[in-house]
Write an enzyme that holds these catalytic residues in place. Structure first.
Site, PDB file in Angstrom:
ATOM      1  N   ASP A 194       4.163  11.796  -9.161  1.00 39.25           N
ATOM      2  CA  ASP A 194       3.576  11.999  -7.845  1.00 39.25           C
ATOM      3  C   ASP A 194       4.357  13.056  -7.049  1.00 39.25           C
ATOM      4  OD1 ASP A 194       1.625  11.098  -5.846  1.00 39.25           O
ATOM      5  OD2 ASP A 194       3.442  10.538  -4.744  1.00 39.25           O
ATOM      6  N   LYS A 207       3.351  16.901  -5.699  1.00 37.24           N
ATOM      7  CA  LYS A 207       3.481  17.339  -4.311  1.00 37.24           C
ATOM      8  C   LYS A 207       4.252  18.647  -4.203  1.00 37.24           C
ATOM      9  CE  LYS A 207       3.127  12.735  -2.343  1.00 37.24           C
ATOM     10  NZ  LYS A 207       3.882  11.511  -2.073  1.00 37.24           N
ATOM     11  N   GLY A 265       0.808  -1.223   0.000  1.00 39.22           N
ATOM     12  CA  GLY A 265       0.000   0.000   0.000  1.00 39.22           C
ATOM     13  C   GLY A 265       0.836   1.267   0.000  1.00 39.22           C
ATOM     14  N   GLY A 304       1.348   5.192   3.341  1.00 36.92           N
ATOM     15  CA  GLY A 304       0.657   4.108   4.036  1.00 36.92           C
ATOM     16  C   GLY A 304      -0.753   4.512   4.359  1.00 36.92           C
TER      17      GLY A 304
END
Ligand code: ADP
Ligand code: ASP
Ligand code: MG
Length: 814
Positions: free
Chosen positions: A677, A681, A663, A796
């Protein structure tokens, strides 16, 4: 002498009438006058049958039959067979007369107010007779008196005015001589000077009881109903409403005038002048203390005593330049309304004299418009006054309390609470007594408005948050579990009552206005209706609950496009989905602006560093006047995990697979591996630092081979990783040879952002970053050399869910 009044629900059937008998037999007074309403719902049925008959609709017979059944069944269940025949035959004979009256209305195709009152009076006539006979059968020392012989009124049928001189005299004379301990009389009905049946207005049995109490100087007036007193708000609409133990006449009058139906507004007047106390009690819970109403002002206790509301209101205003300075315009305006028999519930006038605005019953609206426009025809033709129109579907809500005038800030609190919840206020009035502050709002907002105000003024500030959760994958699942675990703690410690009202995944969705039981949400969701983003939004809008929050736990582009519609409806948005904030600048800006305009927070702390308080810290730095000079960060928990575990003994493919399974990656791992990604950010951090920047302005030198970047499926992507294993091993080897570790670093400085894989030497802040940790260094005006550092697990499901949770709590404290 005591007067006990029992309302419709209290005498609705044989079972309830038995409770009434028990209460009456416990009454410890030398004399008890029992005033009763019609069996619950019967007055409505009588009005309905009369209206059908006068419209020449034969269905009136069906309704009449229902009325008959109600009474005959009650008698059969209440009275022993041996005693039934006399009572049944008397009631049947009364019902025959009623039938004849209805036939008359049917044949003529019309009903006069006089005939209407005659028909409606049967409700109380029958109930009082049956109850009185039952008392006799039960061997109470009881008799019956026809209240039409005691209460005298004028001939204003429908809501007649009582002639107190005669009524008081008749009552005093009768009750001082009657021998029995108990006298049963009908509420609501009276008679005119010509002995025609009249009624005192809907809910008027309370008034009958008060008139009799006053005329006989009773020690107390007890109103027995279906709730345990006068509540802080209508308990049928506000579940958290509480009974008010003690209230003044004035406050009770104000609350009932503004809709607290538990007491008919005129009831207070007759007992007030004699100082007779009223107690409101519950027939179904007679031990409960209920509410005591006396002349004492409320010295202690809460300033706001209750919140009430009146539905079915309309607003009408008279406005125009021609009104300024002309004396007598308002006088004329109100005269016209009064002549048309229209009562004005609320008035506001702007000090500019440019307009007068009034609140009236919706049923009077058309007539009011007509008479006003006729009366001001001349001024309208000259353009000095605008033709008036009525705005319907409105309601009044009012805060009531004797001591409100000596407290500042109440109206501010009232209106800001309503504003935050997107309740549009159409007009405001504060009574001259300063005992009430009222607002006119749209009818559909009543439930929300009452509940929010109740929460703010009565529930020690426990705030209810209503969550609508979309996406129950890794993160969503953990999030729902965390809420379930923390619910009690949050209520007790933070005074936040978090409820999940809607849940959706891509297949189904489920709603429960009372909150979905979280123990069982999986089953509820599986059994839900077919999922649909639009109807999810529409349902939330329709439910119109206060403090609504939409929570996006998906990674879906489509879902991110729905945020604007939520914000525009003052529904807050919390999201871990980065797409919206990293989409083109205009869209990001627009969402932030909508959030500000509609007072609905838009929070996305988990977009960067999962649960770490990165964005919140950044916002606080800027809000307190600091300026961001440089940001350096390792922002990809997934890439960190990958490069911390990848070495000569493993394969790149297996490590990425493991990261996905645990995950740590986006559902599509290429989004992480390609650096997209991380670009998103740093873009969000740059934007939150106040820079207008778009994703294509960010430099990204990918470490992935061209071929891997071009793959279209997860499978092809993983295959390419296997194929290029030597490429990845080389990257690893180059770094270790220099005693460096590999970190994927994002940087923002002087308006420019870049991302890329870097070899980090021993001693660097980034060198010892473990597992899936993230780190952000903020170099600012206040922290120019030693940066402010935020470090910790940055990926997570568990930590992301806790980050979403933190955003929800931020909204709760907003
Ligand atoms: P009855 O038939 O006994 O006269 P009503 O129906 O006239 O009873 O009045 C009782 C009802 O008033 C309650 O069931 C409740 O729904 C309504 N109500 C509205 N506002 C309030 C309030 N502030 N406190 C208590 N009841 C209220
Ligand atoms: N039965 C009448 C009504 O329903 C009067 C009352 O119940 O107070 O309005
Ligand atoms: Mg009532």
């Amino acid at each position: 002498m005591k007067v006990l009044k029992f309302g419709g629900t209290s005498v609705a059937n044989a079972q309830n009438i038995r409770l009434v008998k028990n209460i009456v037999s416990k009454s410890k007074a030398d004399k008890t006058i029992v005033v009763v309403s019609a069996l619950g719902g019967v007055t409505d049925l009588l009005i309905k049958t009369a209206s059908l008959a006068s419209n020449q609709d034969t269905n009136y017979k069906i309704v009449l039959k229902e009325i008959e059944e109600r009474h005959l069944t009650t008698i059969k269940e209440l009275i022993p067979i041996a005693n039934q025949s006399k009572i049944l035959s008397k009631v049947k004979s009364e019902l025959n007369t009623l039938e004849t009256l209805l036939e008359g209305a049917y044949l003529i195709g019309e009903i006069t107010p006089k005939l209407s009152d005659k028909i409606v009076s049967y409700g109380e006539l029958l109930s009082s007779y049956i109850i009185s006979e039952f008392f006799v059968v039960e061997q109470l020392n009881s008799t019956y008196k026809d209240s039409r012989e005691l209460l005298k009124t004028n001939s204003a049928f429908g809501k007649a005015t009582v002639n107190f001189t005669i009524t008081n005299e008749y009552c005093a004379a009768y009750f001082s001589t009657v021998k029995e301990d108990i006298v049963v009389i009908a509420g609501f009905i009276a008679s005119s000077m010509n002995s025609e049946a009249t009624t005192l207005g809907r809910g008027g049995s309370d008034y009958t009881a008060a008139i009799v109490a006053s005329a006989t100087d009773a020690e107390i007036l007890e109103i027995w109903t279906d709730v345990s007193g006068m509540f802080t708000a209508n308990p049928k609409i506000v579940k958290q409403a509480m009974a008010i133990p003690h209230i003044s006449y004035e406050e009770a009058m104000e609350l009932s005038h503004f809709g607290a139906k538990v007491l008919y507004p005129p009831t207070i007047q007759p007992v007030l002048s004699k100082g007779i106390s009223i107690v409101i009690k519950n027939t179904f819970d007679d031990e409960n203390e209920g509410t005591l109403i006396t002349k004492n002002k409320n010295e202690k206790g809460r300033t706001v005593r209750g919140i009430s509301h009146v539905e079915n209101m309309a607003l009408l205003s008279l406005e125009g330049s021609g009104m300024v300075g002309i004396p007598g315009i308002s006088k004329h305006f109100f005269e016209v309304l009064s002549q048309a028999g229209i009562s004005v519930v609320l008035i506001t006038q702007a000090s500019s004299e440019h307009s007068i605005c009034i609140g009236i019953a919706e049923t009077d609206a058309d007539k009011a418009v007509q008479v006003i426009n006729e009366a001001f025809e001349y001024e309208i033709s000259l353009g000095k006054i605008k033709p008036t129109v009525a705005e319907k579907n409105l309601a009044i809500i009012a805060l009531v309390g004797d001591n409100m005038k000596s407290h500042q800030g109440l109206s501010g609190k009232m209106f800001s609470t309503l504003g935050k919840n997107n309740v549009n206020i159409r007009a405001i009035a504060q009574g001259a007594s300063e005992r009430n502050i009222s607002a006119v709002i749209v009818k559909d907002d009543v439930k929300k408005a009452l509940n929010t105000l109740h929460e703010v003024f009565f529930e020690d500030n426990t705030k209810q948050l209503n969550l609508f959760v979309m996406g129950v994958g890794n993160v969503g699942n953990k999030f729902l579990n965390q809420i379930q675990q923390q619910k009690k703690y949050l209520i007790e410690n933070l005074k936040l009552n978090i409820r999940v009202v809607g849940i959706s995944n891509s297949k189904t969705m489920v709603f429960d206005e009372d909150g979905i039981p979280l123990k069982n949400w999986e089953n509820a969701l599986t059994d839900g209706e077919k999922a649909n983003k639009e109807s999810f939004f529409e349902t939330i809008q329709k439910l119109n609950l206060r403090n609504s929050i939409f929570v996006d736990n998906t990674a879906s582009d489509e879902v991110s496009k729905t945020y604007a519609s939520y914000l525009k409806n003052s529904i807050s948005v919390v999201t871990c989905n980065k797409i919206a904030c990293s989409s083109d600048y205009e869209n990001y800006r627009n969402l932030k602006d909508l959030a500000r305009k509609y007072n609905a927070p838009f929070l996305f702390e988990t977009n960067v560093g999962a649960g770490l308080p990165i964005i919140d810290t950044l916002k606080n730095l800027i809000a307190s006047g600091d300026k961001i000079l440089k940001i350096q960060a390792v922002l990809s928990g997934s890439l960190n995990f990958v490069f911390n575990n990848f070495n000569e003994t493993t394969t790149f493919h297996d490590i990425v697979k493991q990261a996905q399974q645990e995950g740590y990656t986006e559902p599509d791992p290429k989004i992480d591996l390609s650096g997209i990604d991380v670009m998103r950010k740093i873009l969000i951090l740059a934007r939150e630092s106040g820079h207008k920047i778009d994703i294509n302005e960010i430099e990204n030198e990918s470490f992935l081979p061209e071929e891997s970047l071009k793959t279209n499926t997860n499978e092809a992507f993983f295959d390419s990783l296997v194929k290029y294993e030597p490429h990845f091993q080389k990257i690893y080897k180059d770094a270790t040879e220099k005693d460096c570790k590999l970190k994927y670093v994002a940087k923002f400085e002087n308006g420019k952002a870049s991302v890329g894989l870097q070899q980090i030497p021993i001693g660097h802040d980034f060198y010892n970053l473990e597992g899936s940790d993230n780190i952000v260094l903020f170099y600012t005006k206040r922290y120019p050399n030693q940066p402010m550092i935020i470090k910790g697990a940055g990926a997570g499901a568990e930590v992301t869910a806790s980050g979403i949770f933190a955003d929800i709590i931020r909204i709760g404290n907003f």
